[in-house]
Design an enzyme around this catalytic site. Structure first.
Site, PDB file in Angstrom:
ATOM      1  N   TYR A 188       0.770  -1.244   0.000  1.00 24.33           N
ATOM      2  CA  TYR A 188       0.000   0.000   0.000  1.00 24.33           C
ATOM      3  C   TYR A 188       0.802   1.296   0.000  1.00 24.33           C
ATOM      4  CZ  TYR A 188       0.685  -0.789   5.043  1.00 24.33           C
ATOM      5  OH  TYR A 188       1.221  -1.052   6.262  1.00 24.33           O
ATOM      6  N   CYS A 235       0.359 -11.825  50.204  1.00 23.12           N
ATOM      7  CA  CYS A 235       1.315 -12.875  50.593  1.00 23.12           C
ATOM      8  C   CYS A 235       1.211 -13.166  52.082  1.00 23.12           C
ATOM      9  CB  CYS A 235       2.740 -12.469  50.235  1.00 23.12           C
ATOM     10  SG  CYS A 235       3.413 -11.200  51.309  1.00 23.12           S
TER      11      CYS A 235
HETATM   12  S1  IVH Z   1      -0.178   3.655   5.241  1.00 24.14           S
HETATM   13  C1  IVH Z   1       2.964   6.647   5.550  1.00 24.14           C
HETATM   14  N1  IVH Z   1      -2.093   1.967   4.657  1.00 24.14           N
HETATM   15  O1  IVH Z   1      -1.337   0.851  10.098  1.00 24.14           O
HETATM   16  C2  IVH Z   1       1.800   5.787   5.739  1.00 24.14           C
HETATM   17  N2  IVH Z   1      -0.962   1.689   6.729  1.00 24.14           N
HETATM   18  O2  IVH Z   1      -1.421   2.693  12.348  1.00 24.14           O
HETATM   19  C3  IVH Z   1       2.134   4.475   6.258  1.00 24.14           C
HETATM   20  N3  IVH Z   1      -1.710  -0.235   8.013  1.00 24.14           N
HETATM   21  O3  IVH Z   1       2.107   1.342  10.402  1.00 24.14           O
HETATM   22  C4  IVH Z   1       1.009   3.630   6.526  1.00 24.14           C
HETATM   23  N4  IVH Z   1      -3.216  -0.958   6.608  1.00 24.14           N
HETATM   24  O4  IVH Z   1       1.249  -0.976   9.668  1.00 24.14           O
HETATM   25  C5  IVH Z   1      -1.178   2.330   5.561  1.00 24.14           C
HETATM   26  N5  IVH Z   1      -3.783   0.515   3.987  1.00 24.14           N
HETATM   27  C6  IVH Z   1      -2.864   0.882   4.881  1.00 24.14           C
HETATM   28  C7  IVH Z   1      -2.664   0.164   6.080  1.00 24.14           C
HETATM   29  C8  IVH Z   1      -1.708   0.613   6.980  1.00 24.14           C
HETATM   30  C9  IVH Z   1      -2.623  -1.172   7.769  1.00 24.14           C
HETATM   31  C10 IVH Z   1      -0.886  -0.177   9.255  1.00 24.14           C
HETATM   32  C11 IVH Z   1       0.563   0.090   9.044  1.00 24.14           C
HETATM   33  C12 IVH Z   1       0.859   1.335   9.805  1.00 24.14           C
HETATM   34  C13 IVH Z   1      -0.228   1.341  10.812  1.00 24.14           C
HETATM   35  C14 IVH Z   1      -0.497   2.726  11.341  1.00 24.14           C
END
Ligand code: IVH
Length: 710
Positions: free
Chosen positions: A240, A424
């Site tokens: 993503y 305890c």
């Molecule tokens: S974008 C710069 N897209 O959510 C942007 N993150 O709470 C980086 N995550 O660390 C993240 N699905 O591990 C993005 N469709 C998605 C996501 C996603 C799950 C996770 C990812 C991130 C965390 C943040």
């Protein structure tokens, strides 16, 4: 909600209390980061964790001069665990800010408009994608070939899991000919529900501990030193985001996703480009409604500004991009009966009340216990035995009690009387220091609960990691007087061979398991220095601090000697507000290590002032071969040098700068002294830059530093 509304108690906070609370929060959040990122075993819910971070931010807003260099607001997640090589991310792996309701989403789009100076009639295209509940990963391709994969770690440095990730079928090994020379692809590794259920079934049959949820199972499966284990787990990945790119790919997020698909990655099929906030919210509800039917866990919807040029301009604040936000789904809730409140005593005597519930399924997991945190929490919610309570899980392991259903309260119910003595046998008084939320058993080293917990900590995975010594065994050995301190573990075999009732005759033990246990103990007679420090279980000394101390002092003898001297200096200067320099040389050296403040130094000196502790340490020194921490790469320009960073850095965060310096073998300190080699000054540097000049220490600009290390 405004921070002052959420934490009204902060209004009367003094500067001194703020310093203590910030120190506590830094170490508490660090502990939870590790539990989540390194052990895949979180101890608190995501909501509780977020609350701790908000509390930290609220205190920092009130006392900006007290922001610590190790403040959670400056770091993301936890540093990588031992066992895997480290990878410094060429672009930090960011986290996302959260939105909890429609207003938060409107505000997000409003902020984007204001920042970019857009008029109301200009369309801000937003891509909405499911937020996958797995673990984030960064893949690197060079000249179109897969070369590396790393976990997020602390956002700056992650673990090298190249071989493990190569087993995931969703990941192409080569990209098409149109790929730039360097492409980093970020995404989420996850486990499907059916694979999760099958895995847990097998584990249960084999008598192994089951994973609490698919996210932990995915993380645990990826972080396997034996790659064939990862290969057998059928992990998946959705791509993503981008990390480093040697040339731009597409001019929008939508185009990027299309390119990813073209290269052979899985892109979530529900990703959609929206023109208005109303459309965004419509997608959010549609994805939410279909959530239960999905074969994998999602915990919200992520919104991203579509245009890359706008993303670029929006940039990031602290640890999250301004151009994206995660809209979380509300936590799953259920009602059940709180049958009994029991008390747990931790390693440092902390008394934690635990709610024992009539087991109930919430979000697919059977829940029987919930933490009640502390006395204030019980009083605030007026939780009583016999109450019907609303509990919730938000993709987390330990559920929370949201509230009591007062209409269902039995007429005979009584407020819970928080214990005044430890459960305890000694029944030592429970003491709560002024200003602290945690009540502690005052039995210290005499309290059997604390003794057992100390031994459990000593043998735990990140400390001595002794297989076959779990909670049950430690408790049994303790109760029978066989293991009363960590030292006894190493005499177990010798003592057992003379015992009237040898271990192999105990119920549940046999010749084979006893031999295995002794072998596991023998394997740890030689131990890494930082593991030993961590294993001692000194308050506030987590793995990171233990590593810091090990690196700083080099070997056990030097450390022991320095700590003993620091303890003596402190004992002669009990005045709390004294400057470390006035207390003594060893004490000041300790306080000057970056990330070790007075409060950690005082825990160390307190530990070294206690004869019982010294006796244990001596016993361990006699029985163990303590390995000196391997010196990091010595052939860099800054190896062995002591560096201080001050002011605001532009090309990197303070944490990143520090991690980088340390990876090159430098020591990073928090204050300038004669022993400092370089002071790197960013914008608005204050007294440290001046002090460096006064002492004749070399002062470098951020650019000069970069040149020196590259
Ligand atoms: S974008 C710069 N897209 O959510 C942007 N993150 O709470 C980086 N995550 O660390 C993240 N699905 O591990 C993005 N469709 C998605 C996501 C996603 C799950 C996770 C990812 C991130 C965390 C943040």
């Amino acid at each position: 909600m405004k921070p002052e509304d959420e934490f009204p108690e902060l209004e009367s906070l003094t500067a001194e209390e703020a310093a203590t609370r910030l120190a506590d929060l830094a170490s508490e959040i660090d502990r939870h980061d590790k539990a989540y990122h390194q052990k895949d075993a979180p101890e608190i819910s995501d909501a509780e964790y977020d609350r701790l971070r908000r509390l930290n931010t609220a205190i920092e807003a009130q006392f900006p001069e007290m922001i610590r260099s190790d403040s959670p607001s400056r770091t993301i997640g936890a540093a990588p665990a031992a066992g895997f090589g480290k990878v410094t991310h060429s672009r930090p792996m960011l986290s996302l800010d959260n939105a909890f309701d429609d207003d938060d989403v409107e505000n997000f789009v409003g902020r984007v408009r204001r920042f970019l100076g857009l008029s109301e009639d200009e369309t801000v295209e937003i891509v909405a994608e499911p937020k996958i509940d797995g673990l984030s990963i960064s893949l690197r391709y060079e000249d179109g070939k897969y070369v590396q994969a790393a976990t997020r770690g602390d956002g700056a440095v992650g673990e090298n899991v190249t071989a493990n990730v190569a087993t995931i079928s969703d990941i192409p090994k080569t990209l098409g000919p149109n790929a730039p020379a360097v492409v980093e692809i970020r995404g989420e590794v996850y486990m499907r529900h059916d694979d999760f259920a099958a895995l847990n079934r097998t584990r249960e049959e084999n008598g192994q501990a089951v994973f609490a949820n698919p996210r932990n199972a995915a993380a645990g499966s990826l972080r396997q030193l034996d790659v064939s284990v990862t290969a057998s787990r059928n992990l998946k990945m959705f791509a993503y985001a981008a990390g480093e790119l040697s040339a731009p790919v597409g001019d929008s997020h939508g185009a990027w996703l299309a390119q990813l698909e073209d290269w052979g990655f899985s892109v979530n099929p529900q990703s959609a480009v929206c023109q208005t906030t109303a459309d965004v919210l419509k997608i959010y509800r549609a994805i939410g409604e279909g959530r239960a039917e999905l074969p994998y866990d999602i915990d919200g919807v992520v919104y991203k500004v579509n245009r890359h040029d706008w993303q670029e301009r929006l940039g990031m604040v602290s640890r999250a991009p301004r151009w994206a936000i995660a809209h979380k789904f509300p936590a799953e809730q259920a009602q059940t009966i709180l049958e009994k409140i029991t008390i747990q005593v931790g390693r440092t005597g902390a008394i934690t009340p635990v709610a024992n519930l009539l087991p109930i399924t919430v979000g697919g997991v059977v829940v029987g216990r919930a933490t009640l945190h502390n006395e204030d929490e019980i009083r605030r919610k007026d939780v009583r035995e016999g109450d019907t309570v609303v509990i919730q899980r938000a993709g987390d392991v330990i559920p929370q009690i949201v509230r009591v259903v007062e209409e269902k309260r039995p007429p005979s119910s009584q407020p819970f009387a928080f214990p005044t003595v430890c459960p305890c046998d000694l029944q030592t008084p429970v003491i709560r220091q002024e200003g602290e939320v945690v009540a502690r058993c005052s039995g210290e080293l005499a309290c059997p609960y604390q003794q057992v917990e100390r031994i459990r900590h000593f043998v735990s995975r990140d400390a001595f990691d002794i297989d076959g010594l779990g909670e049950k065994q430690v408790k049994a050995f303790f109760d029978r007087g066989l293991v009363r301190t960590p030292v006894d573990i190493f005499d177990l075999e010798a003592n057992d061979s003379n015992a009237l009732d040898p271990l192999k005759r105990w119920e549940g033990w046999g010749e084979k398991s006893v031999t295995k246990l002794y072998a596991a103990i023998d394997a740890r007679r030689s131990i890494a220095f930082d593991r030993l420090i961590y294993g001692l279980g000194i308050r506030q000394i987590g793995q990171a601090t233990a590593r810091l101390l090990a690196r700083q002092y080099g070997d056990l003898g030097t450390w022991h000697n320095a700590m003993a001297q620091a303890a003596a200096e402190r004992a002669d200067n009990p005045d709390e507000m004294k400057k470390p320099e006035l207390v003594g040389e060893h004490y000041a050296d300790l306080c000057n290590i970056d990330q070790i403040g007075i409060s950690v130094a005082d825990e160390l000196t307190a530990f070294f002032s206690e004869p019982h502790n010294l006796e244990i340490l001596k016993g361990l020194e006699e029985r163990l071969d303590v390995e000196t921490l391997e010196a990091p790469a010595a052939d860099t320009a800054v190896a062995g040098k002591t560096v201080v960073f001050t002011g605001t850095l532009i090309t990197m965060t303070r944490g990143e700068a520090k991690a980088k310096a340390e990876s090159l073998g430098a020591k990073v300190s928090g204050s300038v002294s004669k022993k400092t080699d370089y002071v790197v000054v960013g914008a608005d540097a204050g007294s440290k830059a001046k002090k460096a000049q006064d002492l004749g220490v070399t002062v470098l600009s951020e650019d000069e530093w970069q040149t020196m290390i590259t």
